[in-house]
Write a protein that holds these residues in place. Structure first.
Motif, PDB file in Angstrom:
ATOM      1  N   VAL A  42       3.189   7.022  -8.238  1.00  0.00           N
ATOM      2  CA  VAL A  42       3.424   7.539  -6.594  1.00  0.00           C
ATOM      3  C   VAL A  42       4.657   8.309  -6.898  1.00  0.00           C
ATOM      4  O   VAL A  42       5.136   9.365  -6.279  1.00  0.00           O
ATOM      5  CB  VAL A  42       4.398   5.578  -5.894  1.00  0.00           C
ATOM      6  CG1 VAL A  42       5.061   6.554  -4.966  1.00  0.00           C
ATOM      7  CG2 VAL A  42       3.212   5.112  -5.480  1.00  0.00           C
ATOM      8  N   LEU A  45       3.374  11.772  -7.368  1.00  0.00           N
ATOM      9  CA  LEU A  45       2.921  12.681  -5.901  1.00  0.00           C
ATOM     10  C   LEU A  45       4.161  13.185  -5.239  1.00  0.00           C
ATOM     11  O   LEU A  45       3.975  13.679  -4.552  1.00  0.00           O
ATOM     12  CB  LEU A  45       2.330  11.100  -5.844  1.00  0.00           C
ATOM     13  CG  LEU A  45       0.608  11.173  -5.849  1.00  0.00           C
ATOM     14  CD1 LEU A  45       0.481   9.455  -5.110  1.00  0.00           C
ATOM     15  CD2 LEU A  45      -0.129  12.085  -5.788  1.00  0.00           C
ATOM     16  N   VAL A  46       5.245  11.897  -5.573  1.00  0.00           N
ATOM     17  CA  VAL A  46       6.779  12.103  -4.748  1.00  0.00           C
ATOM     18  C   VAL A  46       6.888  13.882  -4.909  1.00  0.00           C
ATOM     19  O   VAL A  46       6.720  14.969  -4.149  1.00  0.00           O
ATOM     20  CB  VAL A  46       7.587  11.188  -4.533  1.00  0.00           C
ATOM     21  CG1 VAL A  46       9.185  12.335  -4.742  1.00  0.00           C
ATOM     22  CG2 VAL A  46       6.971  10.299  -4.386  1.00  0.00           C
ATOM     23  N   THR A  49       4.183  16.401  -3.233  1.00  0.00           N
ATOM     24  CA  THR A  49       4.814  16.229  -2.926  1.00  0.00           C
ATOM     25  C   THR A  49       6.027  17.458  -1.466  1.00  0.00           C
ATOM     26  O   THR A  49       6.484  18.178  -0.844  1.00  0.00           O
ATOM     27  CB  THR A  49       4.261  15.557  -1.575  1.00  0.00           C
ATOM     28  OG1 THR A  49       5.392  14.703  -1.535  1.00  0.00           O
ATOM     29  CG2 THR A  49       2.624  15.217  -1.823  1.00  0.00           C
ATOM     30  N   ARG A 101       6.084  13.073   1.828  1.00  0.00           N
ATOM     31  CA  ARG A 101       7.215  13.108   0.457  1.00  0.00           C
ATOM     32  C   ARG A 101       7.731  12.113   1.233  1.00  0.00           C
ATOM     33  O   ARG A 101       8.005  10.876   0.375  1.00  0.00           O
ATOM     34  CB  ARG A 101       7.494  14.240   0.427  1.00  0.00           C
ATOM     35  CG  ARG A 101       8.680  14.164  -0.803  1.00  0.00           C
ATOM     36  CD  ARG A 101       9.776  15.221  -0.784  1.00  0.00           C
ATOM     37  NE  ARG A 101      10.451  14.706   0.120  1.00  0.00           N
ATOM     38  CZ  ARG A 101      11.393  14.154   0.560  1.00  0.00           C
ATOM     39  NH1 ARG A 101      11.464  13.216  -0.272  1.00  0.00           N
ATOM     40  NH2 ARG A 101      12.178  14.176   1.668  1.00  0.00           N
ATOM     41  N   LEU A 104       6.116   8.557   0.561  1.00  0.00           N
ATOM     42  CA  LEU A 104       5.936   8.030  -0.809  1.00  0.00           C
ATOM     43  C   LEU A 104       7.118   7.940  -1.321  1.00  0.00           C
ATOM     44  O   LEU A 104       7.238   6.301  -2.262  1.00  0.00           O
ATOM     45  CB  LEU A 104       4.768   9.079  -1.390  1.00  0.00           C
ATOM     46  CG  LEU A 104       3.901   9.657  -0.815  1.00  0.00           C
ATOM     47  CD1 LEU A 104       2.895  11.297  -1.357  1.00  0.00           C
ATOM     48  CD2 LEU A 104       2.722   8.463  -1.461  1.00  0.00           C
ATOM     49  N   ASN A 105       7.987   8.139  -1.248  1.00  0.00           N
ATOM     50  CA  ASN A 105       9.340   8.175  -1.790  1.00  0.00           C
ATOM     51  C   ASN A 105      10.043   7.162  -1.107  1.00  0.00           C
ATOM     52  O   ASN A 105      10.091   6.110  -2.193  1.00  0.00           O
ATOM     53  CB  ASN A 105      10.572   9.170  -1.406  1.00  0.00           C
ATOM     54  CG  ASN A 105      12.054   8.625  -2.077  1.00  0.00           C
ATOM     55  OD1 ASN A 105      12.202   8.586  -3.341  1.00  0.00           O
ATOM     56  ND2 ASN A 105      12.725   9.371  -1.499  1.00  0.00           N
ATOM     57  N   HIS A 108       8.064   4.426  -3.469  1.00  0.00           N
ATOM     58  CA  HIS A 108       8.215   5.269  -5.009  1.00  0.00           C
ATOM     59  C   HIS A 108       9.262   3.873  -5.007  1.00  0.00           C
ATOM     60  O   HIS A 108       9.813   3.353  -6.315  1.00  0.00           O
ATOM     61  CB  HIS A 108       8.797   6.233  -5.525  1.00  0.00           C
ATOM     62  CG  HIS A 108       9.058   5.837  -6.864  1.00  0.00           C
ATOM     63  ND1 HIS A 108       9.941   6.857  -7.239  1.00  0.00           N
ATOM     64  CD2 HIS A 108       8.207   6.189  -7.807  1.00  0.00           C
ATOM     65  CE1 HIS A 108       9.681   6.574  -8.455  1.00  0.00           C
ATOM     66  NE2 HIS A 108       8.853   6.769  -8.583  1.00  0.00           N
TER      67      HIS A 108
END
Length: 118
Positions: A42, A45-46, A49, A101, A104-105, A108
């Protein structure tokens, strides 16, 4: 730096995401067993993105430069409408990437304190 073109690099990103979806299918497997594995995925991915809006803006800048220089045409003879759709789509996509983003953040951050329990 790389010798790859932007199109080739974007293809590599797509291939990497496809490989990621396959690698995360099923568990346990090496590298996909613990909460820290999910945290790392994750987090990456942050990072990815977070860069998408800039890539999309620079794509729009390329189109704008080519438009200003008179180097564009449309196979449908609808260049103005096609460019409007392209610019609008790129702007919407950049906003959606920022939303993604942020989500996802949040995920995370939620994963940060989670640990494996025997």
């Amino acid at each position: 730096m790389t010798d790859k073109t932007p199109a080739q690099l974007s293809e590599t990103v797509g291939d990497a995401i496809r490989a990621l979806t396959h690698a995360t299918l099923g568990s346990p497997r090496p590298g996909w067993e613990y909460p820290g594995d999910a945290y790392s995925v994750v987090g990456n991915l942050v990072y990815m993105t977070g860069m998408l809006p800039q890539a999309l803006e620079q794509t729009a800048q390329l189109l704008k430069r080519l438009e200003d220089e008179g180097h564009l045409k449309s196979d449908r003879d609808t260049l103005t409408a096609d460019l409007e759709a392209a610019y609008a789509g790129l702007t919407i996509a950049a906003g959606a990437a920022e939303t993604l983003r942020g989500a996802l953040n949040r995920a995370h951050s939620g994963l940060g304190p989670i640990a494996y329990k025997d």
